[in-house]
Design an enzyme around this catalytic site. Structure first.
Site, mmCIF file in Angstrom:
data_model
loop_
_atom_site.group_PDB
_atom_site.id
_atom_site.type_symbol
_atom_site.label_atom_id
_atom_site.label_comp_id
_atom_site.label_asym_id
_atom_site.label_seq_id
_atom_site.Cartn_x
_atom_site.Cartn_y
_atom_site.Cartn_z
ATOM 1 N N ARG A 187 0.474 -0.892 -0.231
ATOM 2 C CA ARG A 187 0.362 -0.149 -0.182
ATOM 3 C C ARG A 187 0.854 1.469 -0.546
ATOM 4 O O ARG A 187 0.462 2.380 -0.158
ATOM 5 C CB ARG A 187 -0.601 0.328 1.209
ATOM 6 C CG ARG A 187 -1.697 -0.882 1.498
ATOM 7 C CD ARG A 187 -2.541 -0.768 2.872
ATOM 8 N NE ARG A 187 -3.411 -0.554 2.495
ATOM 9 C CZ ARG A 187 -4.867 -0.477 2.709
ATOM 10 N NH1 ARG A 187 -5.146 -2.169 2.329
ATOM 11 N NH2 ARG A 187 -5.899 0.082 2.144
ATOM 12 N N TYR A 245 0.670 3.975 -2.235
ATOM 13 C CA TYR A 245 -0.141 5.254 -2.276
ATOM 14 C C TYR A 245 0.267 5.745 -1.065
ATOM 15 O O TYR A 245 -0.033 6.935 -1.242
ATOM 16 C CB TYR A 245 -1.764 4.470 -2.250
ATOM 17 C CG TYR A 245 -2.711 4.894 -2.143
ATOM 18 C CD1 TYR A 245 -3.076 6.403 -2.894
ATOM 19 C CD2 TYR A 245 -4.046 5.138 -1.160
ATOM 20 C CE1 TYR A 245 -4.333 6.629 -3.485
ATOM 21 C CE2 TYR A 245 -4.536 6.065 -0.832
ATOM 22 C CZ TYR A 245 -5.382 6.587 -1.214
ATOM 23 O OH TYR A 245 -6.150 8.320 -1.931
ATOM 24 N N ASP A 246 0.204 5.724 0.148
ATOM 25 C CA ASP A 246 0.372 6.250 1.330
ATOM 26 C C ASP A 246 1.155 6.685 1.317
ATOM 27 O O ASP A 246 1.044 8.805 1.770
ATOM 28 C CB ASP A 246 0.451 4.985 2.513
ATOM 29 C CG ASP A 246 -0.461 4.032 2.513
ATOM 30 O OD1 ASP A 246 -1.253 3.888 1.271
ATOM 31 O OD2 ASP A 246 -0.494 3.193 3.791
ATOM 32 N N GLU A 247 2.758 6.378 0.767
ATOM 33 C CA GLU A 247 3.274 7.511 1.012
ATOM 34 C C GLU A 247 3.716 8.320 -0.095
ATOM 35 O O GLU A 247 4.414 9.713 -0.064
ATOM 36 C CB GLU A 247 4.616 6.789 0.548
ATOM 37 C CG GLU A 247 5.360 5.523 2.007
ATOM 38 C CD GLU A 247 5.612 6.079 3.403
ATOM 39 O OE1 GLU A 247 5.376 7.902 3.684
ATOM 40 O OE2 GLU A 247 5.595 5.548 4.594
ATOM 41 N N GLN A 303 -9.068 -0.622 11.902
ATOM 42 C CA GLN A 303 -10.341 0.376 12.653
ATOM 43 C C GLN A 303 -9.670 1.579 11.907
ATOM 44 O O GLN A 303 -8.381 1.784 12.179
ATOM 45 C CB GLN A 303 -10.525 0.190 14.009
ATOM 46 C CG GLN A 303 -11.573 1.024 14.575
ATOM 47 C CD GLN A 303 -11.308 0.862 15.880
ATOM 48 O OE1 GLN A 303 -10.781 1.216 16.370
ATOM 49 N NE2 GLN A 303 -12.862 1.340 16.182
ATOM 50 N N ASN A 354 -17.907 -3.980 -3.826
ATOM 51 C CA ASN A 354 -18.508 -4.853 -4.183
ATOM 52 C C ASN A 354 -18.912 -5.459 -3.826
ATOM 53 O O ASN A 354 -19.812 -6.490 -4.105
ATOM 54 C CB ASN A 354 -16.845 -5.351 -2.969
ATOM 55 C CG ASN A 354 -15.401 -5.659 -3.624
ATOM 56 O OD1 ASN A 354 -15.463 -5.545 -4.336
ATOM 57 N ND2 ASN A 354 -14.760 -6.053 -2.809
ATOM 58 N N PRO A 407 -5.981 -2.029 7.912
ATOM 59 C CA PRO A 407 -5.594 -1.001 9.159
ATOM 60 C C PRO A 407 -7.215 -2.251 9.888
ATOM 61 O O PRO A 407 -8.694 -2.230 9.087
ATOM 62 C CB PRO A 407 -5.725 -0.057 8.737
ATOM 63 C CG PRO A 407 -6.063 0.146 7.334
ATOM 64 C CD PRO A 407 -6.202 -1.187 6.309
ATOM 65 N N VAL A 462 -14.696 -1.599 -0.189
ATOM 66 C CA VAL A 462 -16.043 -3.017 0.595
ATOM 67 C C VAL A 462 -17.486 -2.486 0.014
ATOM 68 O O VAL A 462 -17.788 -3.146 -0.421
ATOM 69 C CB VAL A 462 -16.105 -3.046 1.661
ATOM 70 C CG1 VAL A 462 -15.835 -1.413 2.617
ATOM 71 C CG2 VAL A 462 -16.363 -3.509 2.834
ATOM 72 N N VAL A 463 -18.150 -1.020 -0.185
ATOM 73 C CA VAL A 463 -19.350 -1.240 -0.269
ATOM 74 C C VAL A 463 -19.254 -0.913 -2.228
ATOM 75 O O VAL A 463 -20.181 -2.402 -2.586
ATOM 76 C CB VAL A 463 -19.777 0.946 -0.326
ATOM 77 C CG1 VAL A 463 -20.995 0.704 -0.768
ATOM 78 C CG2 VAL A 463 -18.715 0.687 0.926
#
Ligand code: NAD
Length: 314
Positions: free
Chosen positions: A145, A148-150, A279, A193, A277, A190-191
């Protein structure tokens, strides 16, 4: 041209959030230039705006410089879901970093105010809940990931260095999970999918035990947050968290979607992906006090609109 009309550039304007932002800014009486390379965005997302006198579409990749005269820049260009940003991770980092450099350079030249679509991913797998803007995050810099994150973290760094070094008028939003019509059907989020699986009568995939939680913000609320931050007082640079703090477990989300789509799909469990993650929840106190902003659309109402959209396109 009306004096209050602003010339506004939206990079990534043919994507999910960008297309809603283009529509809203046109409706508010602005002159909008939508720039996109159509990697994950599509012409169908903005088809309803084509032909409007104040809407212009340009195919362009933000990793290359752009010379246009504008008053405001919303920098949204970047694939946003793991399946898309991991498809070509080097290009993802380039889009975030070179894209930010090019857009900041443009903002400096034309003295435009510039907004960055940053992300809750800058907090990584957080050990603080909910996440306030002051939290520095817990990010793996070498995982799948990280592109994207970095990339997004570095873009924030560039925004703040342009602010400190060149006094640029910056506005940085940290966007948490957002959903609604025009989400990409195959983005693996998730939504989308769950809705696609429910509408096709396929098994609904729950990663892990389904007890991990996410908070979901409806797109109209998010766009309202963008506009308020962009037009906020001078000196409010952000970062400002924008998202819906109400948390749902993946099981609750799946069950709501099954009900709204009248589906008989079964739930099946699969192992959690790496670095997922457990949460994430925004602390939106700053947005609430500085922008008088809070999400208004409930999950059930937002999901209804989204299920209707997917029903039409599938
Ligand atoms: N949707 C969310 O939940 C969410 C959460 C956090 C952050 N964000 C951020 O918001 C922005 C928009 O996200 P989205 O959900 O609308 O995703 P999206 O994939 O639908 O939109 C991104 C757009 O950028 C375009 N693009 C990608 N690379 C480009 C490049 N090099 N040059 C020009 N255009 C390029 C794509 O074609 C697409 O139209 C992204 O920067 C994303 O990181 C979104």
């Amino acid at each position: 041209m009306n004096i209050s009309m602003k010339r506004i550039l939206i990079t990534g304007g043919a994507g999910f959030l960008g297309s809603h932002l283009c529509g809203r800014l046109i409706k508010d009486g602005n002159d909008v230039l939508c720039v996109d390379n159509f990697f994950t965005g599509s012409k169908s997302n903005i088809a309803h705006l084509i032909g409007d006198t104040y809407f212009e579409l340009m195919r362009h990749d933000v990793t290359f410089p752009l010379y246009v005269e504008v008053d405001q820049i919303f920098n949204l260009a970047c694939p946003a879901s793991p399946v898309h940003y991991q498809f070509d991770p080097v290009q993802t980092t380039k889009t975030s970093v070179h894209g930010a450099i090019n857009m900041l350079g443009l903002a400096k030249r034309v003295k435009a105010r510039i907004f960055q679509a940053s992300t809750s991913e800058v907090y990584g797998d957080p050990v603080v809940h909910p996440q306030p803007e002051s939290y520095w995050g817990n990010v793996n810099c070498i995982g799948p990931r990280s592109c994207y994150d970095e990339g997004k973290r570095c873009a924030e760094t560039l925004f703040f260095d342009y602010f400190r070094q060149h006094n640029l008028d910056i506005k940085v939003a940290r966007i948490f999970n957002t959903y609604g019509p025009r989400m990409h059907p195959n983005d693996g989020r998730v939504v989308s999918n769950f809705i696609v699986q429910a509408l096709k009568g396929e098994h609904i995939t729950i990663y892990g035990d389904g007890q991990q939680t996410r908070s979901f913000c409806y797109v109209d609320d998010m766009i309202e947050g963008f506009i308020r931050l962009m037009n906020s007082a001078d000196g409010l640079t952000g970062p400002v968290n924008l998202g819906n703090p109400i948390e749902y477990t993946m099981l609750e989300l799946a069950e709501t979607i099954l009900r709204l789509s009248n589906s008989n799909s079964k739930l099946v469990n699969k192992p959690l992906p790496q670095d997922d993650p457990r949460q994430r929840q925004p602390d939106i106190s700053l947005a609430s006090t500085a922008l008088d902003w809070a999400p208004k659309v409930g999950l059930e109402d937002g999901l209804k609109e989204t299920v209707d959209y997917f029903r039409q396109i599938l």
